[in-house]
Design a protein around this motif. Structure first.
Motif, PDB file in Angstrom:
ATOM      1  N   GLY A  17       1.179  -1.211   0.055  1.00 17.58           N
ATOM      2  CA  GLY A  17      -0.533   0.425   0.083  1.00 17.58           C
ATOM      3  C   GLY A  17       1.231   1.346   0.177  1.00 17.58           C
ATOM      4  O   GLY A  17       1.907   0.499  -0.076  1.00 17.58           O
ATOM      5  N   ARG A  35      -0.736   2.380   5.120  1.00 15.70           N
ATOM      6  CA  ARG A  35      -2.424   2.442   4.539  1.00 15.70           C
ATOM      7  C   ARG A  35      -1.879   0.519   4.214  1.00 15.70           C
ATOM      8  O   ARG A  35      -1.210   0.931   2.919  1.00 15.70           O
ATOM      9  CB  ARG A  35      -3.370   3.297   3.850  1.00 15.70           C
ATOM     10  N   ASN A  37      -4.312  -2.007   2.221  1.00 14.46           N
ATOM     11  CA  ASN A  37      -5.399  -1.850   1.895  1.00 14.46           C
ATOM     12  C   ASN A  37      -5.754  -3.697   1.699  1.00 14.46           C
ATOM     13  O   ASN A  37      -4.442  -4.074   0.851  1.00 14.46           O
ATOM     14  CB  ASN A  37      -5.203  -1.377   0.121  1.00 14.46           C
ATOM     15  N   LYS A  38      -7.175  -4.016   1.427  1.00 15.76           N
ATOM     16  CA  LYS A  38      -7.245  -5.476   1.065  1.00 15.76           C
ATOM     17  C   LYS A  38      -6.120  -6.696   1.523  1.00 15.76           C
ATOM     18  O   LYS A  38      -5.871  -7.234   1.244  1.00 15.76           O
ATOM     19  CB  LYS A  38      -6.766  -5.710  -1.289  1.00 15.76           C
ATOM     20  N   ASP A  74     -10.143   1.738   8.997  1.00 15.22           N
ATOM     21  CA  ASP A  74     -11.354   3.249   9.224  1.00 15.22           C
ATOM     22  C   ASP A  74     -12.762   3.359  10.248  1.00 15.22           C
ATOM     23  O   ASP A  74     -13.139   1.878  10.684  1.00 15.22           O
ATOM     24  CB  ASP A  74     -11.712   2.807   7.875  1.00 15.22           C
ATOM     25  N   GLN A  77     -15.306   1.664   9.412  1.00 13.16           N
ATOM     26  CA  GLN A  77     -16.032  -0.205   8.819  1.00 13.16           C
ATOM     27  C   GLN A  77     -15.698  -1.063  10.271  1.00 13.16           C
ATOM     28  O   GLN A  77     -15.077  -0.391  11.912  1.00 13.16           O
ATOM     29  CB  GLN A  77     -13.999  -0.759   8.378  1.00 13.16           C
ATOM     30  N   ASP A  83     -10.953  -4.289   5.758  1.00 15.93           N
ATOM     31  CA  ASP A  83     -10.061  -5.124   4.736  1.00 15.93           C
ATOM     32  C   ASP A  83      -8.611  -3.550   4.581  1.00 15.93           C
ATOM     33  O   ASP A  83      -8.064  -4.388   4.357  1.00 15.93           O
ATOM     34  CB  ASP A  83     -10.483  -5.544   3.571  1.00 15.93           C
ATOM     35  N   THR A  84      -9.190  -3.096   5.610  1.00 12.91           N
ATOM     36  CA  THR A  84      -8.107  -1.431   5.341  1.00 12.91           C
ATOM     37  C   THR A  84      -7.458  -1.698   6.832  1.00 12.91           C
ATOM     38  O   THR A  84      -8.168  -1.344   7.966  1.00 12.91           O
ATOM     39  CB  THR A  84      -8.514  -0.710   5.361  1.00 12.91           C
ATOM     40  N   TYR A  86      -4.190   0.790   8.939  1.00 15.31           N
ATOM     41  CA  TYR A  86      -3.233   1.214   9.465  1.00 15.31           C
ATOM     42  C   TYR A  86      -2.327   0.890  10.189  1.00 15.31           C
ATOM     43  O   TYR A  86      -2.425   0.803  11.283  1.00 15.31           O
ATOM     44  CB  TYR A  86      -3.955   3.016   9.370  1.00 15.31           C
TER      45      TYR A  86
END
Length: 200
Positions: A17, A35, A37-38, A74, A77, A83-84, A86
């Motif tokens: 990411g 970050r 992702n997926k 997030d 979520q 699915d993300t 940080y």
């Protein structure tokens, strides 16, 4: 993204990411926010990310190991369907790969200082029973005062060693020969390769 962090600029794009520079309003300093992702799209990558979080989370602070400051999802979520992810870590001025690519002139004292910090970091990991297994210039963050922080512990292990380790150019002979019983010396070999590049 939490209100705690104010994004300042993109630092880079990696296989997992993007990494941003951000201002932490609580700690009142700049940090790096990665970050991812997926997160669950590739089980192998997911395991590496979670392994890195677990290792960094259980390590006490050390000046030569990147510090995990925060980890969150997030706000929109939930823990059941996110699915993300940080990761918030120390920020550095550069890394050894960028320095080597820019052909920056390094004095003998620069090289000695960089190597000292790198060896202190790997000694600390080894004393905790952790093999990094992927030491290379890109995984050595550097600040202007030549301090080094080892990062990217996704391939690090304390047990259940595998043959899938180390970027090709930094592999020790026992890994090239696919020997199953290796130890912390593979990290020392990688540091020797980095040392050679710094001297070139």
């Amino acid at each position: 993204m939490r209100n705690r962090y104010e994004l300042r600029g993109l630092l880079g794009v990696g296989s997992y990411g993007r990494v941003w520079a951000a201002y932490d309003r609580v700690l009142k300093k700049l940090v790096a926010v990665k970050r991812i992702n997926k997160l669950f799209s590739d089980l192998t990558d997911c395991k590496r990310i979670l392994r890195e979080i677990c290792i960094l989370n259980r390590l006490p602070n050390h000046n030569n190991i990147v510090k995990l400051l925060d980890c969150f999802i997030d706000e929109e979520q939930t823990i059941e369907n996110f699915d993300t992810l940080y990761l918030v870590m120390d920020i550095s001025d550069s890394d050894l790969r960028k320095i080597l690519k820019q052909n920056v002139y390094l004095t003998e004292m620069h090289v000695l200082t960089l190597m000292y910090h790198l060896l202190c970091g790997i000694l600390y990991l080894h004393s905790a029973g952790i093999y990094h297994r992927d030491l290379k210039p890109a995984n050595c963050l550097v600040n202007q005062n030549c301090t080094v922080k080892i990062c990217d512990l996704g391939l690090a292990r304390t047990n259940q060693l595998t043959s899938h380790v180390v970027t090709r150019w930094y592999r020790a002979p026992e890994l090239i020969l696919l020997q199953p019983n290796y130890d912390e010396k593979i990290d020392v070999w990688s540091i020797g390769c980095i040392f050679g590049e710094l001297l070139a």
